[in-house]
Design an enzyme around this catalytic site. Structure first.
Site, PDB file in Angstrom:
ATOM      1  N   GLU A  84       0.848  -1.199   0.000  1.00  0.00           N
ATOM      2  CA  GLU A  84       0.000   0.000   0.000  1.00  0.00           C
ATOM      3  C   GLU A  84       0.886   1.253   0.000  1.00  0.00           C
ATOM      4  O   GLU A  84       2.072   1.191   0.334  1.00  0.00           O
ATOM      5  CB  GLU A  84      -0.922  -0.006   1.233  1.00  0.00           C
ATOM      6  CG  GLU A  84      -1.959  -1.111   1.163  1.00  0.00           C
ATOM      7  CD  GLU A  84      -2.973  -1.059   2.302  1.00  0.00           C
ATOM      8  OE1 GLU A  84      -2.911  -0.138   3.122  1.00  0.00           O
ATOM      9  OE2 GLU A  84      -3.827  -1.959   2.348  1.00  0.00           O
ATOM     10  N   GLN A  93      -4.407  -0.669 -25.272  1.00  0.00           N
ATOM     11  CA  GLN A  93      -5.550  -1.603 -25.160  1.00  0.00           C
ATOM     12  C   GLN A  93      -6.837  -0.857 -25.465  1.00  0.00           C
ATOM     13  O   GLN A  93      -7.600  -0.493 -24.577  1.00  0.00           O
ATOM     14  CB  GLN A  93      -5.604  -2.157 -23.737  1.00  0.00           C
ATOM     15  CG  GLN A  93      -4.666  -3.339 -23.553  1.00  0.00           C
ATOM     16  CD  GLN A  93      -4.708  -3.824 -22.119  1.00  0.00           C
ATOM     17  OE1 GLN A  93      -3.775  -3.597 -21.372  1.00  0.00           O
ATOM     18  NE2 GLN A  93      -5.790  -4.465 -21.736  1.00  0.00           N
ATOM     19  N   HIS A 152      -4.597   4.562 -31.831  1.00  0.00           N
ATOM     20  CA  HIS A 152      -4.574   3.696 -32.995  1.00  0.00           C
ATOM     21  C   HIS A 152      -5.934   3.682 -33.690  1.00  0.00           C
ATOM     22  O   HIS A 152      -6.092   4.156 -34.793  1.00  0.00           O
ATOM     23  CB  HIS A 152      -4.140   2.290 -32.556  1.00  0.00           C
ATOM     24  CG  HIS A 152      -4.028   1.313 -33.679  1.00  0.00           C
ATOM     25  ND1 HIS A 152      -3.949  -0.037 -33.498  1.00  0.00           N
ATOM     26  CD2 HIS A 152      -4.003   1.495 -35.004  1.00  0.00           C
ATOM     27  CE1 HIS A 152      -3.877  -0.628 -34.665  1.00  0.00           C
ATOM     28  NE2 HIS A 152      -3.903   0.276 -35.594  1.00  0.00           N
ATOM     29  N   ASP A 196       6.087  -0.318 -37.782  1.00  0.00           N
ATOM     30  CA  ASP A 196       4.731  -0.838 -38.039  1.00  0.00           C
ATOM     31  C   ASP A 196       3.816   0.308 -38.460  1.00  0.00           C
ATOM     32  O   ASP A 196       4.201   1.482 -38.407  1.00  0.00           O
ATOM     33  CB  ASP A 196       4.167  -1.566 -36.795  1.00  0.00           C
ATOM     34  CG  ASP A 196       4.254  -0.720 -35.529  1.00  0.00           C
ATOM     35  OD1 ASP A 196       4.246   0.523 -35.643  1.00  0.00           O
ATOM     36  OD2 ASP A 196       4.343  -1.301 -34.437  1.00  0.00           O
ATOM     37  N   LYS A 230       4.081  -5.115 -39.438  1.00  0.00           N
ATOM     38  CA  LYS A 230       4.334  -5.991 -38.283  1.00  0.00           C
ATOM     39  C   LYS A 230       3.123  -6.866 -38.016  1.00  0.00           C
ATOM     40  O   LYS A 230       1.991  -6.425 -38.134  1.00  0.00           O
ATOM     41  CB  LYS A 230       4.619  -5.113 -37.058  1.00  0.00           C
ATOM     42  CG  LYS A 230       4.781  -5.895 -35.760  1.00  0.00           C
ATOM     43  CD  LYS A 230       5.291  -5.000 -34.638  1.00  0.00           C
ATOM     44  CE  LYS A 230       4.175  -4.325 -33.883  1.00  0.00           C
ATOM     45  NZ  LYS A 230       4.639  -3.475 -32.775  1.00  0.00           N
ATOM     46  N   ASP A 248       9.949   5.054 -33.082  1.00  0.00           N
ATOM     47  CA  ASP A 248       8.679   4.532 -32.558  1.00  0.00           C
ATOM     48  C   ASP A 248       8.251   5.363 -31.363  1.00  0.00           C
ATOM     49  O   ASP A 248       9.045   6.130 -30.807  1.00  0.00           O
ATOM     50  CB  ASP A 248       8.829   3.057 -32.163  1.00  0.00           C
ATOM     51  CG  ASP A 248       7.522   2.274 -32.354  1.00  0.00           C
ATOM     52  OD1 ASP A 248       6.476   2.901 -32.609  1.00  0.00           O
ATOM     53  OD2 ASP A 248       7.542   1.030 -32.231  1.00  0.00           O
TER      54      ASP A 248
HETATM   55  C1  R5P Z   1       2.863  -0.660 -31.042  1.00  0.00           C
HETATM   56  O1  R5P Z   1       2.165  -0.475 -31.972  1.00  0.00           O
HETATM   57  C2  R5P Z   1       3.819   0.343 -30.504  1.00  0.00           C
HETATM   58  O2  R5P Z   1       3.942   1.451 -31.345  1.00  0.00           O
HETATM   59  C3  R5P Z   1       5.164  -0.259 -30.277  1.00  0.00           C
HETATM   60  O3  R5P Z   1       5.728  -0.659 -31.503  1.00  0.00           O
HETATM   61  C4  R5P Z   1       5.088  -1.434 -29.376  1.00  0.00           C
HETATM   62  O4  R5P Z   1       4.223  -1.201 -28.318  1.00  0.00           O
HETATM   63  C5  R5P Z   1       6.452  -1.775 -28.858  1.00  0.00           C
HETATM   64  O5  R5P Z   1       6.335  -2.856 -28.009  1.00  0.00           O
HETATM   65  P1  R5P Z   1       7.544  -3.862 -27.840  1.00  0.00           P
HETATM   66  O6  R5P Z   1       8.760  -3.060 -27.528  1.00  0.00           O
HETATM   67  O7  R5P Z   1       7.115  -4.713 -26.664  1.00  0.00           O
HETATM   68  O8  R5P Z   1       7.649  -4.644 -29.093  1.00  0.00           O
END
Ligand code: R5P
Length: 289
Positions: A33, A89, A123, A163, A186, A212
């Site tokens: 806690e 999510q 997204h 991606d 991806k 990214d």
């Molecule tokens: C997903 O679409 C995000 O832009 C990142 O590419 C992703 O969350 C990266 O996660 P990780 O490093 O676990 O592959």
């Protein structure tokens, strides 16, 4: 106000705003806690800075702090969360799965009047206020900061997003830095398992910068780097907004042949090279005063 883990960043923000800074203190009891103590002298508008990586404890502590600040006389609370958690999510992929983006967005909207964040992972929605239902929600871009950083380096580099989701960031940065860009595709099979298909543009470059929003397990970036190295790219660097680096992410990147890794200071990490304070301060001025 800020918390211990990003004390330097929140102090810089207060400095940029020419405002007093106070710490919100957290004591973690042995059973997990938290005891949260807010400064006693905050009235009117309070600006709370906290990045929400490793978010579960932090969210509870934020709620405890917000509730207490209001009780003590704050009538307006602005949350500056450079990294906003649970944004990935955004739908239930399987029956019964929580749509965490909406749940956490609603939670934050209950306790704060305004939210400022940087490069949130949007997204399947276009605007952040669809996830965090507040009148004042500012979603800032680190593209200018990153493009300025990249503009000082080697010119013959390709910026590559790993991606489709990264397209928004890599294209904005490339346009401002005056560098070419491309986007890979991806397929994710698991937390630490992805399949990447490189675009044909990568064949024409010896140096590539992977761009990214987050490096989490590092799997996405490491697999992309591995394929680039296999294809003859001799220099592979990485730039991310949010340096999450969970578990062995760092080693994975290095083993895959990645050279320099840089990030903004949204999350404290040795790769931090770009300071968000001026950008955040400008946004706070727009919505807090
Ligand atoms: C997903 O679409 C995000 O832009 C990142 O590419 C992703 O969350 C990266 O996660 P990780 O490093 O676990 O592959």
């Amino acid at each position: 106000m800020g918390f211990e883990e990003t004390r330097a960043q929140s102090r810089q923000l207060a400095g940029s705003l020419d405002c007093p800074w106070r710490e919100i203190e957290v004591h973690r009891f042995p059973d997990g806690e938290s005891r949260v103590t807010v400064p006693p002298d905050v009235r009117g508008t309070g600006v709370v800075h906290r990045s929400l990586d490793r978010p579960n404890d932090k969210l509870v502590e934020l709620v405890l702090a917000a509730e207490t600040l209001r009780r003590q006389g704050c009538d307006r609370l602005v949350l500056v969360a450079p990294y906003l958690c649970y944004m990935r999510q955004d739908i239930a992929f399987h029956p019964g799965e929580a749509v965490a983006q909406r749940v956490v967005g609603n939670l934050l909207a209950r306790y704060f009047d305004a939210l400022i964040t940087v490069d949130p992972h949007l997204h399947r929605i276009d605007r952040l206020d669809q996830a965090v239902p507040l009148k004042q929600v500012l979603s800032l871009s680190s593209a200018t900061l990153i493009s300025r950083y990249l503009a000082t380096g080697e010119r013959k580099r390709l910026l590559l997003g790993p991606d489709q989701e990264s397209r928004q960031w890599v294209e904005a940065i490339a346009a401002q830095a005056g560098l070419p860009c491309a986007v890979a595709s991806k397929r994710r099979m698991g937390d630490r398992e992805v399949g990447i298909a490189l675009p044909r543009e990568t064949g024409a470059f010896e140096a590539v910068v992977l761009v990214d929003d987050v490096a989490s397990t590092g799997t996405t970036l490491a697999e992309t780097a591995r394929l680039l190295a296999q294809g003859g790219v001799t220099r592979i660097d990485v730039v991310v907004t949010h340096a999450l680096f969970a578990g062995d992410a760092w080693n994975r990147l290095k083993q895959a042949g990645v050279g320099e890794v840089v990030s903004t200071d949204s999350i404290s990490h040795p790769t931090n090279r770009m300071c968000l304070a001026p950008l955040l301060a400008d946004a706070v001025r727009r919505c807090a005063f």
